[in-house]
Motif scaffolding. Structure first.
Motif, PDB file in Angstrom:
ATOM      1  N   ARG A 143       0.867  -1.180   0.000  1.00 50.49           N
ATOM      2  CA  ARG A 143       0.000   0.000   0.000  1.00 50.49           C
ATOM      3  C   ARG A 143       0.900   1.224   0.000  1.00 50.49           C
ATOM      4  N   ILE A 144       0.684   2.077  -0.974  1.00 51.30           N
ATOM      5  CA  ILE A 144       1.434   3.318  -1.126  1.00 51.30           C
ATOM      6  C   ILE A 144       0.496   4.455  -0.778  1.00 51.30           C
ATOM      7  N   GLU A 145       0.925   5.333   0.111  1.00 41.85           N
ATOM      8  CA  GLU A 145       0.136   6.507   0.466  1.00 41.85           C
ATOM      9  C   GLU A 145       1.006   7.744   0.313  1.00 41.85           C
ATOM     10  N   VAL A 146       0.482   8.728  -0.395  1.00 41.44           N
ATOM     11  CA  VAL A 146       1.152  10.019  -0.514  1.00 41.44           C
ATOM     12  C   VAL A 146       0.168  11.070  -0.039  1.00 41.44           C
ATOM     13  N   SER A 147       0.550  11.776   1.020  1.00 44.93           N
ATOM     14  CA  SER A 147      -0.326  12.779   1.622  1.00 44.93           C
ATOM     15  C   SER A 147       0.232  14.168   1.369  1.00 44.93           C
ATOM     16  N   ASP A 148      -0.665  15.088   1.024  1.00 43.56           N
ATOM     17  CA  ASP A 148      -0.271  16.479   0.834  1.00 43.56           C
ATOM     18  C   ASP A 148      -1.209  17.377   1.623  1.00 43.56           C
ATOM     19  N   PRO A 149      -0.823  18.623   1.859  1.00 45.60           N
ATOM     20  CA  PRO A 149      -1.621  19.502   2.711  1.00 45.60           C
ATOM     21  C   PRO A 149      -2.814  20.155   2.018  1.00 45.60           C
ATOM     22  N   ARG A 150      -2.976  19.988   0.738  1.00 48.85           N
ATOM     23  CA  ARG A 150      -4.065  20.656   0.030  1.00 48.85           C
ATOM     24  C   ARG A 150      -5.240  19.697  -0.133  1.00 48.85           C
ATOM     25  N   GLY A 151      -6.283  19.926   0.627  1.00 47.86           N
ATOM     26  CA  GLY A 151      -7.459  19.079   0.547  1.00 47.86           C
ATOM     27  C   GLY A 151      -8.510  19.605  -0.404  1.00 47.86           C
ATOM     28  N   ASP A 152      -8.347  20.838  -0.862  1.00 46.85           N
ATOM     29  CA  ASP A 152      -9.361  21.461  -1.702  1.00 46.85           C
ATOM     30  C   ASP A 152      -9.204  21.147  -3.184  1.00 46.85           C
ATOM     31  N   SER A 153      -8.157  20.467  -3.565  1.00 43.52           N
ATOM     32  CA  SER A 153      -7.939  20.154  -4.972  1.00 43.52           C
ATOM     33  C   SER A 153      -8.625  18.843  -5.338  1.00 43.52           C
ATOM     34  N   ALA A 200      -2.647   3.891  -3.246  1.00 40.66           N
ATOM     35  CA  ALA A 200      -2.744   2.860  -4.274  1.00 40.66           C
ATOM     36  C   ALA A 200      -2.218   1.558  -3.674  1.00 40.66           C
ATOM     37  N   GLU A 201      -2.828   0.456  -4.068  1.00 39.33           N
ATOM     38  CA  GLU A 201      -2.355  -0.855  -3.629  1.00 39.33           C
ATOM     39  C   GLU A 201      -1.864  -1.636  -4.838  1.00 39.33           C
ATOM     40  N   LEU A 202      -0.783  -2.353  -4.609  1.00 47.15           N
ATOM     41  CA  LEU A 202      -0.118  -3.102  -5.668  1.00 47.15           C
ATOM     42  C   LEU A 202       0.110  -4.532  -5.193  1.00 47.15           C
ATOM     43  N   ARG A 203      -0.394  -5.479  -5.966  1.00 49.51           N
ATOM     44  CA  ARG A 203      -0.103  -6.896  -5.682  1.00 49.51           C
ATOM     45  C   ARG A 203       1.324  -7.156  -6.144  1.00 49.51           C
ATOM     46  N   LEU A 204       2.124  -7.740  -5.275  1.00 45.36           N
ATOM     47  CA  LEU A 204       3.538  -7.937  -5.561  1.00 45.36           C
ATOM     48  C   LEU A 204       3.867  -9.311  -6.117  1.00 45.36           C
ATOM     49  N   GLY A 205       2.896 -10.125  -6.342  1.00 46.60           N
ATOM     50  CA  GLY A 205       3.172 -11.423  -6.941  1.00 46.60           C
ATOM     51  C   GLY A 205       2.630 -12.497  -6.104  1.00 46.60           C
ATOM     52  N   VAL A 250      -4.121   2.225 -14.072  1.00 50.40           N
ATOM     53  CA  VAL A 250      -3.694   1.046 -14.826  1.00 50.40           C
ATOM     54  C   VAL A 250      -2.758   0.159 -14.003  1.00 50.40           C
ATOM     55  N   LEU A 251      -1.836   0.766 -13.265  1.00 52.03           N
ATOM     56  CA  LEU A 251      -0.811  -0.011 -12.552  1.00 52.03           C
ATOM     57  C   LEU A 251      -1.274  -0.571 -11.214  1.00 52.03           C
ATOM     58  N   ALA A 252      -2.175   0.128 -10.532  1.00 51.19           N
ATOM     59  CA  ALA A 252      -2.593  -0.281  -9.189  1.00 51.19           C
ATOM     60  C   ALA A 252      -3.727  -1.296  -9.240  1.00 51.19           C
ATOM     61  N   SER A 253      -3.760  -2.163  -8.230  1.00 53.78           N
ATOM     62  CA  SER A 253      -4.880  -3.094  -8.087  1.00 53.78           C
ATOM     63  C   SER A 253      -6.138  -2.318  -7.734  1.00 53.78           C
ATOM     64  N   VAL A 254      -5.974  -1.339  -6.860  1.00 57.53           N
ATOM     65  CA  VAL A 254      -7.061  -0.473  -6.423  1.00 57.53           C
ATOM     66  C   VAL A 254      -6.419   0.821  -5.929  1.00 57.53           C
ATOM     67  N   TRP A 255      -7.136   1.938  -6.017  1.00 60.25           N
ATOM     68  CA  TRP A 255      -6.591   3.202  -5.545  1.00 60.25           C
ATOM     69  C   TRP A 255      -7.735   4.109  -5.135  1.00 60.25           C
ATOM     70  N   GLY A 256      -7.398   5.170  -4.420  1.00 61.01           N
ATOM     71  CA  GLY A 256      -8.439   6.092  -3.990  1.00 61.01           C
ATOM     72  C   GLY A 256      -7.847   7.297  -3.280  1.00 61.01           C
ATOM     73  N   VAL A 257      -8.752   8.086  -2.717  1.00 51.98           N
ATOM     74  CA  VAL A 257      -8.379   9.311  -2.007  1.00 51.98           C
ATOM     75  C   VAL A 257      -9.088   9.306  -0.668  1.00 51.98           C
ATOM     76  N   SER A 258      -8.362   9.656   0.376  1.00 51.08           N
ATOM     77  CA  SER A 258      -8.931   9.760   1.722  1.00 51.08           C
ATOM     78  C   SER A 258      -8.665  11.159   2.256  1.00 51.08           C
ATOM     79  N   PRO A 259      -9.685  11.802   2.813  1.00 51.82           N
ATOM     80  CA  PRO A 259      -9.445  13.117   3.418  1.00 51.82           C
ATOM     81  C   PRO A 259      -8.667  12.969   4.719  1.00 51.82           C
ATOM     82  N   ARG A 260      -7.943  14.007   5.069  1.00 52.90           N
ATOM     83  CA  ARG A 260      -7.225  14.082   6.339  1.00 52.90           C
ATOM     84  C   ARG A 260      -7.693  15.331   7.059  1.00 52.90           C
TER      85      ARG A 260
END
Length: 140
Positions: free
Chosen positions: A85-95, A135-140, A117-127
């Motif tokens: 599971r890859i998470e990238v968080s930024d401070p701008r929630g209004d975009s 994004a989640e990636l199956r590794l094999g 295309v690359l992720a098994s599933v992905w999304g956005v969560s508010p903070r």
């Protein structure tokens, strides 16, 4: 006496500057961490994870940047499920997130299409401050 912990960590959390250099560092940290977890450089899981992080970090730096604020990279490895599971968080929630422009000649705007295309599933969560694109990636 110096004792090492025998159980490898399955999480990496790192705050990085919201600059192109920070985005590049996020990708390199991902490559090295996956290699440490047994997914070597040059292998498909490592390369795919690097691409996902590169896109998410570039978006955080380009569209989610707030002057004086960092972005955060978080990698979580679920061993039994072989899922990253890859998470990238930024401070701008209004975009709002946007997909590619309809212009086939445009030089940008395809990052989320690559993530989809690359992720098994992905999304956005508010903070409380900002948002996390994951994004989640199956590794094999």
């Amino acid at each position: 006496m110096n004792v090492e912990i025998s159980t490898p960590a399955t999480e990496l959390v790192q705050r990085l500057s919201a600059t192109p250099r920070g985005a590049r560092l996020a990708r390199r940290l991902t490559a090295d961490q996956l290699a440490t977890w047994g997914y070597p450089h040059g292998g498909d899981p490592n390369d795919t994870a690097q691409h996902l992080v590169a896109e998410l970090a570039a978006n955080a730096v380009t569209h989610g940047r707030v002057p004086g604020r960092d972005f955060e990279l978080r990698l979580l490895l679920a061993r039994p499920a072989n899922t990253l599971r890859i998470e990238v968080s930024d401070p701008r929630g209004d975009s709002a997130l946007r997909f590619a422009s309809q212009d086939p000649e445009a030089e940008s705007g395809r990052g989320l299409v690559l993530v989809q295309v690359l992720a098994s599933v992905w999304g956005v969560s508010p903070r409380e401050v900002g948002k996390t694109v994951w994004a989640e990636l199956r590794l094999g």
